[in-house]
Scaffold this motif. Sequence first.
Motif, mmCIF file in Angstrom:
data_model
loop_
_atom_site.group_PDB
_atom_site.id
_atom_site.type_symbol
_atom_site.label_atom_id
_atom_site.label_comp_id
_atom_site.label_asym_id
_atom_site.label_seq_id
_atom_site.Cartn_x
_atom_site.Cartn_y
_atom_site.Cartn_z
ATOM 1 N N GLN A 1 19.201 8.165 7.341
ATOM 2 C CA GLN A 1 18.183 8.983 6.676
ATOM 3 C C GLN A 1 18.599 9.329 5.250
ATOM 4 O O GLN A 1 17.784 9.278 4.324
ATOM 5 C CB GLN A 1 17.937 10.269 7.466
ATOM 6 N N ASP A 2 19.871 9.678 5.064
ATOM 7 C CA ASP A 2 20.330 10.067 3.722
ATOM 8 C C ASP A 2 20.302 8.894 2.748
ATOM 9 O O ASP A 2 20.021 9.065 1.556
ATOM 10 C CB ASP A 2 21.738 10.667 3.793
ATOM 11 N N ILE A 3 20.595 7.690 3.226
ATOM 12 C CA ILE A 3 20.478 6.509 2.357
ATOM 13 C C ILE A 3 19.036 6.357 1.891
ATOM 14 O O ILE A 3 18.760 6.128 0.711
ATOM 15 C CB ILE A 3 20.959 5.237 3.097
ATOM 16 N N LEU A 4 18.098 6.503 2.830
ATOM 17 C CA LEU A 4 16.677 6.419 2.470
ATOM 18 C C LEU A 4 16.280 7.529 1.494
ATOM 19 O O LEU A 4 15.499 7.293 0.564
ATOM 20 C CB LEU A 4 15.806 6.512 3.726
ATOM 21 N N ARG A 5 16.806 8.725 1.712
ATOM 22 C CA ARG A 5 16.479 9.836 0.812
ATOM 23 C C ARG A 5 16.964 9.542 -0.605
ATOM 24 O O ARG A 5 16.238 9.745 -1.572
ATOM 25 C CB ARG A 5 17.107 11.140 1.329
ATOM 26 N N GLY B 1 0.850 -1.186 0.000
ATOM 27 C CA GLY B 1 0.000 0.000 0.000
ATOM 28 C C GLY B 1 0.887 1.237 0.000
ATOM 29 O O GLY B 1 1.695 1.409 0.913
ATOM 30 N N SER B 2 0.768 2.072 -1.016
ATOM 31 C CA SER B 2 1.674 3.212 -1.135
ATOM 32 C C SER B 2 1.520 4.184 0.032
ATOM 33 O O SER B 2 2.495 4.810 0.452
ATOM 34 C CB SER B 2 1.454 3.936 -2.475
ATOM 35 N N ASP B 3 0.315 4.304 0.589
ATOM 36 C CA ASP B 3 0.119 5.204 1.737
ATOM 37 C C ASP B 3 0.884 4.702 2.959
ATOM 38 O O ASP B 3 1.507 5.480 3.684
ATOM 39 C CB ASP B 3 -1.368 5.333 2.076
ATOM 40 N N LYS B 4 0.838 3.380 3.189
ATOM 41 C CA LYS B 4 1.571 2.812 4.326
ATOM 42 C C LYS B 4 3.077 2.998 4.124
ATOM 43 O O LYS B 4 3.799 3.361 5.057
ATOM 44 C CB LYS B 4 1.238 1.336 4.491
ATOM 45 N N TYR B 5 3.524 2.758 2.894
ATOM 46 C CA TYR B 5 4.954 2.919 2.590
ATOM 47 C C TYR B 5 5.402 4.355 2.836
ATOM 48 O O TYR B 5 6.416 4.598 3.497
ATOM 49 C CB TYR B 5 5.225 2.532 1.133
ATOM 50 N N LYS B 6 4.637 5.299 2.318
ATOM 51 C CA LYS B 6 4.992 6.708 2.506
ATOM 52 C C LYS B 6 4.948 7.097 3.979
ATOM 53 O O LYS B 6 5.760 7.901 4.441
ATOM 54 C CB LYS B 6 4.046 7.599 1.700
ATOM 55 N N GLY B 7 3.998 6.501 4.717
ATOM 56 C CA GLY B 7 3.912 6.780 6.145
ATOM 57 C C GLY B 7 5.155 6.328 6.882
ATOM 58 O O GLY B 7 5.706 7.063 7.713
ATOM 59 N N TYR B 8 5.619 5.095 6.599
ATOM 60 C CA TYR B 8 6.838 4.585 7.226
ATOM 61 C C TYR B 8 8.050 5.433 6.825
ATOM 62 O O TYR B 8 8.890 5.786 7.662
ATOM 63 C CB TYR B 8 7.083 3.132 6.822
ATOM 64 N N LEU B 9 8.138 5.752 5.536
ATOM 65 C CA LEU B 9 9.276 6.519 5.037
ATOM 66 C C LEU B 9 9.299 7.922 5.652
ATOM 67 O O LEU B 9 10.341 8.380 6.140
ATOM 68 C CB LEU B 9 9.214 6.616 3.512
ATOM 69 N N ASN B 10 8.162 8.590 5.645
ATOM 70 C CA ASN B 10 8.096 9.947 6.195
ATOM 71 C C ASN B 10 8.392 9.968 7.688
ATOM 72 O O ASN B 10 8.969 10.935 8.199
ATOM 73 C CB ASN B 10 6.723 10.563 5.927
ATOM 74 N N LEU B 11 8.018 8.902 8.387
ATOM 75 C CA LEU B 11 8.294 8.817 9.819
ATOM 76 C C LEU B 11 9.797 8.804 10.069
ATOM 77 O O LEU B 11 10.305 9.522 10.942
ATOM 78 C CB LEU B 11 7.651 7.548 10.394
ATOM 79 N N LEU B 12 10.521 8.001 9.287
ATOM 80 C CA LEU B 12 11.965 7.887 9.473
ATOM 81 C C LEU B 12 12.730 9.091 8.932
ATOM 82 O O LEU B 12 13.883 9.313 9.300
ATOM 83 C CB LEU B 12 12.476 6.606 8.810
ATOM 84 N N LEU B 13 12.088 9.854 8.047
ATOM 85 C CA LEU B 13 12.757 11.014 7.455
ATOM 86 C C LEU B 13 12.345 12.335 8.099
ATOM 87 O O LEU B 13 12.649 13.400 7.571
ATOM 88 C CB LEU B 13 12.484 11.073 5.944
ATOM 89 N N LEU B 14 11.670 12.263 9.227
ATOM 90 C CA LEU B 14 11.311 13.488 9.935
ATOM 91 C C LEU B 14 12.555 14.322 10.222
ATOM 92 O O LEU B 14 13.626 13.786 10.511
ATOM 93 C CB LEU B 14 10.631 13.158 11.266
ATOM 94 N N THR B 15 12.397 15.639 10.140
ATOM 95 C CA THR B 15 13.489 16.545 10.484
ATOM 96 C C THR B 15 13.164 17.252 11.795
ATOM 97 O O THR B 15 12.013 17.261 12.239
ATOM 98 C CB THR B 15 13.698 17.601 9.392
ATOM 99 N N GLU B 16 14.174 17.857 12.385
ATOM 100 C CA GLU B 16 13.961 18.598 13.627
ATOM 101 C C GLU B 16 12.963 19.742 13.438
ATOM 102 O O GLU B 16 12.146 20.025 14.320
ATOM 103 C CB GLU B 16 15.297 19.148 14.146
ATOM 104 N N ALA B 17 13.032 20.395 12.278
ATOM 105 C CA ALA B 17 12.125 21.509 12.002
ATOM 106 C C ALA B 17 10.677 21.028 11.937
ATOM 107 O O ALA B 17 9.766 21.684 12.457
ATOM 108 C CB ALA B 17 12.516 22.195 10.698
ATOM 109 N N GLU B 18 10.458 19.877 11.303
ATOM 110 C CA GLU B 18 9.100 19.332 11.207
ATOM 111 C C GLU B 18 8.577 18.925 12.585
ATOM 112 O O GLU B 18 7.405 19.138 12.903
ATOM 113 C CB GLU B 18 9.093 18.131 10.251
#
Length: 259
Positions: free
Chosen positions: A144-148, A47-64
């Motif tokens: 994080q950068d590898i994931l990016r 499910g692309s939404d679940k994938y994006k959710g996991y990815l966005n969780l790990l790629l959170l920044t301090e500003a966010e």
Amino acid sequence: MLWSLEFMLSLNDIEVIKEQSYACFPSQLSNVCEVYPLKMEEIIKMGSDKYKGYLNLLLLTEAEIAKMIEEKAKIEVDLSEITTLSYLLQSAKLSDSFLLDLQNAFTTFIKEEVLLLPKINAVLIGNDFSKKRLITEKNFSDFQDILRIQNRRPIEEPPPENESPIAKKFRLKREMRDAVKKKQQQKNGTGLSTCDLLGIAETFHIDWRNCSVYSFYVLLERHQLKEKWQQDIQMLCAGADSQKLKTKYWGESLDKKDE
């Protein structure tokens, strides 16, 4: 973010990760674990939404993170006191559902058992603590950068050395504004849906099922550039002004396409 020059990815590291990402091979987080790029078929099945959710969780920044806290608590946050890994682990400590989400996010890309260790602010990879394969503040930015890179997202640049307090304050405020803008863009749903992109890929005869995210977007972009180049050539042959068309060869580096 706490940056460590010892663990920062080099330009050569970045190129190697790009190559591995294109070929759907994992990349090494030095002395810790392999980080896997998922194939598009796996993402669609999950499910692309679940994938994006996991990815966005790990790629959170301090500003966010700071912006989320300010919106919920209605207080101004000192970004210098926030680190992403610490925030994620302490949040997992307070919520079982968040803990499960965070564990699933890590295992999606690491494909090994993980143990969250909020007390020492680390993530243990595997079930043998004696090997001390840990994701910590020192290497989390590399993770994080590898994931990016694997997901064709821009890499966060480290702050300049010897940054003055006033310069740091303005930089962090700017990052917070950028985080708000990014959130608004996501809310507006700008861009094509995953289903639209798969349809375009089929039109170009791209075997999207076996593509990594990186190769999927690279191939789409390359095909679109080639199509535009062919259209420009036809228009030039029909007498169009070459200065207005600004035709560029589709085989040039994608990194230089906007120069």
